[in-house]
Design a protein around this motif. Structure first.
Motif, PDB file in Angstrom:
ATOM      1  N   MET A   1       0.771  -1.313   0.028  1.00  0.00           N
ATOM      2  CA  MET A   1       0.116   0.023  -0.094  1.00  0.00           C
ATOM      3  C   MET A   1       0.867   1.344   0.113  1.00  0.00           C
ATOM      4  O   MET A   1       0.594   2.375  -0.840  1.00  0.00           O
ATOM      5  CB  MET A   1      -0.921   0.001   1.329  1.00  0.00           C
ATOM      6  N   ASN A   2       1.693   1.148   0.748  1.00  0.00           N
ATOM      7  CA  ASN A   2       2.805   2.466   0.807  1.00  0.00           C
ATOM      8  C   ASN A   2       3.358   2.804  -0.311  1.00  0.00           C
ATOM      9  O   ASN A   2       3.699   3.892  -0.740  1.00  0.00           O
ATOM     10  CB  ASN A   2       3.897   2.262   1.936  1.00  0.00           C
ATOM     11  N   ALA A   3       4.049   1.804  -0.941  1.00  0.00           N
ATOM     12  CA  ALA A   3       4.666   1.798  -2.260  1.00  0.00           C
ATOM     13  C   ALA A   3       3.582   2.330  -3.455  1.00  0.00           C
ATOM     14  O   ALA A   3       4.197   3.328  -4.254  1.00  0.00           O
ATOM     15  CB  ALA A   3       4.945   0.463  -2.989  1.00  0.00           C
ATOM     16  N   ALA A   4       2.585   2.107  -3.245  1.00  0.00           N
ATOM     17  CA  ALA A   4       1.578   2.787  -4.131  1.00  0.00           C
ATOM     18  C   ALA A   4       0.711   3.822  -3.728  1.00  0.00           C
ATOM     19  O   ALA A   4      -0.161   4.540  -4.314  1.00  0.00           O
ATOM     20  CB  ALA A   4       0.087   1.479  -4.341  1.00  0.00           C
ATOM     21  N   GLY A   5       1.315   4.663  -2.545  1.00  0.00           N
ATOM     22  CA  GLY A   5       1.100   6.097  -2.495  1.00  0.00           C
ATOM     23  C   GLY A   5       0.394   6.031  -0.981  1.00  0.00           C
ATOM     24  O   GLY A   5      -0.164   7.260  -0.605  1.00  0.00           O
TER      25      GLY A   5
ATOM     26  N   LEU B   1      -7.347  -2.401   3.800  1.00  0.00           N
ATOM     27  CA  LEU B   1      -6.497  -1.286   3.594  1.00  0.00           C
ATOM     28  C   LEU B   1      -7.048  -0.714   2.304  1.00  0.00           C
ATOM     29  O   LEU B   1      -6.989   0.711   2.289  1.00  0.00           O
ATOM     30  CB  LEU B   1      -5.020  -1.467   3.756  1.00  0.00           C
ATOM     31  N   GLN B   2      -7.183  -1.341   1.215  1.00  0.00           N
ATOM     32  CA  GLN B   2      -7.883  -1.245   0.215  1.00  0.00           C
ATOM     33  C   GLN B   2      -8.953  -0.249   0.115  1.00  0.00           C
ATOM     34  O   GLN B   2      -9.458   0.579  -0.436  1.00  0.00           O
ATOM     35  CB  GLN B   2      -7.825  -2.112  -0.954  1.00  0.00           C
ATOM     36  N   ALA B   3      -9.861  -0.933   1.315  1.00  0.00           N
ATOM     37  CA  ALA B   3     -11.063  -0.358   1.514  1.00  0.00           C
ATOM     38  C   ALA B   3     -11.011   1.112   2.066  1.00  0.00           C
ATOM     39  O   ALA B   3     -11.862   2.168   1.754  1.00  0.00           O
ATOM     40  CB  ALA B   3     -12.241  -1.081   2.194  1.00  0.00           C
ATOM     41  N   LEU B   4     -10.073   1.178   3.227  1.00  0.00           N
ATOM     42  CA  LEU B   4      -9.811   2.365   3.738  1.00  0.00           C
ATOM     43  C   LEU B   4      -9.241   3.633   2.906  1.00  0.00           C
ATOM     44  O   LEU B   4      -9.564   4.547   3.009  1.00  0.00           O
ATOM     45  CB  LEU B   4      -8.958   2.245   4.813  1.00  0.00           C
ATOM     46  N   ASN B   5      -8.808   3.254   1.687  1.00  0.00           N
ATOM     47  CA  ASN B   5      -8.037   4.157   0.985  1.00  0.00           C
ATOM     48  C   ASN B   5      -9.223   4.739   0.213  1.00  0.00           C
ATOM     49  O   ASN B   5      -8.886   6.065  -0.022  1.00  0.00           O
ATOM     50  CB  ASN B   5      -7.102   3.251   0.140  1.00  0.00           C
TER      51      ASN B   5
END
Lengths: 294, 401
Positions: free
Chosen positions: B56-60, B327-331
């Motif tokens: 997630m961090n690598a993707a922003g 995490l993807q949902a929280l994004n």
């Protein structure tokens, strides 16, 4: 009938395991009068030592006895010298119990650090093969364990009864002060006895290692039963420990088969409580009772 | 370019000096047993979460903020509670991820609930974890119930047809260690077996600290049991398999419930010839149909790169999949307020077969992921391969010789 015989034989074999893991404890318990809660961890260390010797040197697990027994002897002596003896004069003997509990926890965590939580399996070299006698099946390793338990018990009995050192140990067990007055070095006798008790665990460890997976917590599996066996047999009674082990092995096996495996501990510890109430000195104990230990 | 360098240096300096608030970071707690008896699989589980965070961090990051993981060592239940308190009050985490051990999870999630902090369980299987009706606790991983169901389905769909008999004619024995793990799985096995009309002839518990299982083995042999279902830790798995072999007890199938049955050292201890053909159920492992588990190769590559070794069990994968879903949902959410997080997570809808673990994510009753599934596995030639369900299988199911 065959099944009953098999259950009895299983019980006796289990008794052999309990006997060999209890003999050292009864020696320490009955003579040095220390409740050694680290006994199971001594066994665990012995099993790891046997595992290392067997796998690293590629020798038969029984050959490891040459290394493991002296190692445990020294460990036992050091425990007595540096941990128990400084606490011997303490008015409250409970402190020795705390010390051995502390030692046990420290050893478990040391093993976790060195070997991790996973199991280590000592190669069995055919000791897990079964022998068939009629319809009864036995494990080679169990039979050896049973025989060694008998030999060890007879050997220790002979040593205590018929050698000078053995007489010294018995004298100290009977009356520490009088023995000291007779010129016996009590502190040395305690050290040797503790070492001897630990060395017996070393012998047990080399026999147990090829049959059971070794892990840091394995000692606790054996130690509770060992305490039951020792109390049942009478503190310090070598022969008593052997017979106690056979009785517990049989109760365990018979109750496991005929009542259910979840009831085994109820049966074993029920007998333990009964013995404590009815005959606190154990089946074969002399005058000493549990209250004399601490 | 120079400005860029200066900025980076300033930021690094701030980080070193520990200047508060210099970053737009969001902190989450990683609560696992990192030391003590459970450390091995606790650490393995945490690695899955770490890999999800890295990705997630690598993707922003999440909502443009970089994720910082604060570790809490839940070595026992008391420490789990203490560490949960520390993460919430001192580290001010927005949510806690964990925790591998069911008992640690039950203790720590209570703290989170009282503080109104979301708690995402990624690996504990016991019923009580979600059974308490907590509002802030969500569980993504499959459970003891999924395990019981998968085992019984495997008996009906694989073992009975493989043996050429009707499932109802098989004599089934349920044996299990007597702590909450074994007892709860056994309870589900019994319930699902009754629903399917199976014939359970033995149900027997025993303490995991046993040194002898010969009585059980003898009993099963006497009764002519066809299928043994065992839910066990490592010591008792090894003892049972060894003593069954020694007593020449050869049922049509032995099916384990994770625990000791999933571990390579168990196979080494009992011998590959003895364990060959033994069945098992557990989280998704790595020898699996990769079309059913999209992204598993990327996970393996990332794992290898970060830790320099292959994963030691499926725990890391399960934690990775669970963490990624959250995490993807929280994004996509707006802010990290607890209410926002809860609402966002309740809306997650990931279809079956679209994660690296092969299952989907959709929270239902008690915030349990209703799409989570266990896999059916079999020891074949020294390896634990997926054999069930068919679309996840990497190898054919084999009947015992």
């Amino acid at each position: 009938m065959d099944v009953f015989l098999q259950v009895v034989v299983n019980g006796l074999m289990l008794g052999g395991l309990f006997a060999i893991t209890s003999v050292g404890l009864t020696l320490i318990f009955g003579i040095v009068k220390v409740v050694n809660f680290a006994h199971g961890e001594f066994l665990m260390i012995g099993m790891y030592a046997a595992f290392l010797v067997t796998t690293q040197l590629g020798v038969h697990p029984y050959a490891a006895v040459v290394a493991v027994t002296p190692l445990l002897f020294v460990l036992g002596m050091m425990t007595q010298k540096f941990l128990i003896e400084p606490l011997m004069s303490a008015r409250n003997h409970d402190i020795q119990i705390f010390a051995t509990v502390g030692l046990s926890t420290a050893l478990i965590n040391l093993a976790l650090l060195l070997f991790g939580a996973d199991i280590a399996s000592t190669p069995s070299y055919g000791l897990r093969n079964s022998i068939e006698i009629g319809s009864i099946r036995l494990l080679t390793g169990q039979v050896v364990m049973f025989i060694v338990a008998v030999v060890l018990v007879i050997g220790l009995h002979f040593f205590l009864q018929h050698t000078q050192a053995g007489r010294g140990i018995r004298a100290v067990a009977q009356n520490r002060a009088a023995a000291q007055l007779m010129g016996i070095n009590v502190s040395r006798v305690y050290m040797i006895t503790f070492g001897l008790g630990a060395a017996c665990v070393g012998v047990a460890a080399t026999l147990v290692a090829p049959l059971y997976p070794t892990s840091p917590g394995i000692g606790t599996y054996f130690v509770l039963t060992a305490f039951v066996v020792v109390v049942l047999g009478g503190l310090g009674s070598i022969g008593g420990a052997f017979l106690g082990a056979m009785i517990i092995g049989l109760i365990d096996s018979l109750s496991g088969f005929y009542i259910g495996s979840d009831m085994r501990e109820v049966a074993v510890f029920g007998v333990f409580l009964l013995i404590l109430i009815l005959r606190p000195q154990g089946l074969f104990g002399g005058r000493q009772t549990l209250s004399h230990v601490s | 370019m120079r400005l860029d360098v200066m900025l980076r240096t300033t930021v690094a300096a701030c980080a070193i000096l520990g200047a508060p608030g210099a970053f737009a970071d969001v902190t989450f707690g990683a609560l696992y047993p990192f030391s003590g008896q459970l450390a091995l699989l606790g650490e393995e589980s945490a690695r899955g979460l770490e890999l999800a965070v890295d990705e997630m961090n690598a993707a922003g990051g999440v909502q443009g903020e970089q994720i910082v993981l604060e570790r809490g060592d839940a070595v026992d239940n008391n420490q789990a509670i203490g560490e949960a308190r520390r993460l919430i009050s001192r580290e001010e985490v927005k949510a806690i991820f964990g925790s591998y051990s069911s008992s640690r999870s039950i203790a720590a999630s209570q703290v989170a609930e009282l503080n109104g902090i979301p708690y995402f369980e990624l690996g504990a299987v016991a019923d009580e974890v979600t059974g308490r009706g907590l509002e802030y606790l969500f569980r993504v991983n499959p459970t003891a119930e999924n395990m019981g169901e998968t085992i019984i389905n495997m008996v009906v769909d694989k073992v009975a047809p493989g043996a050429g008999v009707a499932a109802g004619d098989l004599k089934i024995a349920i044996i299990h260690e007597d702590s909450s793990y074994g007892t709860s799985v056994a309870g589900h096995q019994k319930r699902f077996a009754e629903e399917k009309g199976l014939n359970i002839v033995v149900e027997q518990s025993y303490p995991a600290s046993t040194v002898d299982m010969s009585s059980i083995v003898l009993d099963l042999k006497q009764r002519g049991v066809d299928v043994v279902l065992q839910c066990s830790y490592q010591n008792d798995s090894v003892l049972f398999l060894q003593q069954a072999h020694e007593a020449d007890f050869k049922p049509l199938a032995i099916i384990g419930g994770g625990g000791g049955y999933s571990m390579q050292p168990t196979a080494e201890a009992v011998g590959h010839d003895v364990i060959d053909g033994v069945l098992n159920t557990d989280f998704t492992q790595y020898i699996v149909n990769k079309e059913f588990t999209p992204g598993i190769d990327d996970f393996l590559a990332a794992y290898q790169e970060k830790y320099g070794t292959a994963p030691r069990s499926g725990h890391s994968l399960t934690n990775y999949v669970g963490a990624m879903a959250v995490l993807q949902a929280l994004n996509e959410a707006d802010g990290f307020e607890a209410d926002t997080i809860l609402e966002t997570v309740r809306g997650i809808d990931i279809a079956e077969g679209s994660t690296a673990a092969g299952y989907g994510v959709k929270f239902g009753e008690n915030n349990q992921n209703v799409r989570a599934r266990m896999m059916g596995l079999q020891w074949q030639d020294g390896k634990l391969v997926t054999v069930y369900p068919d679309d996840a299988a990497a190898a054919e199911f084999r009947m015992n010789k």
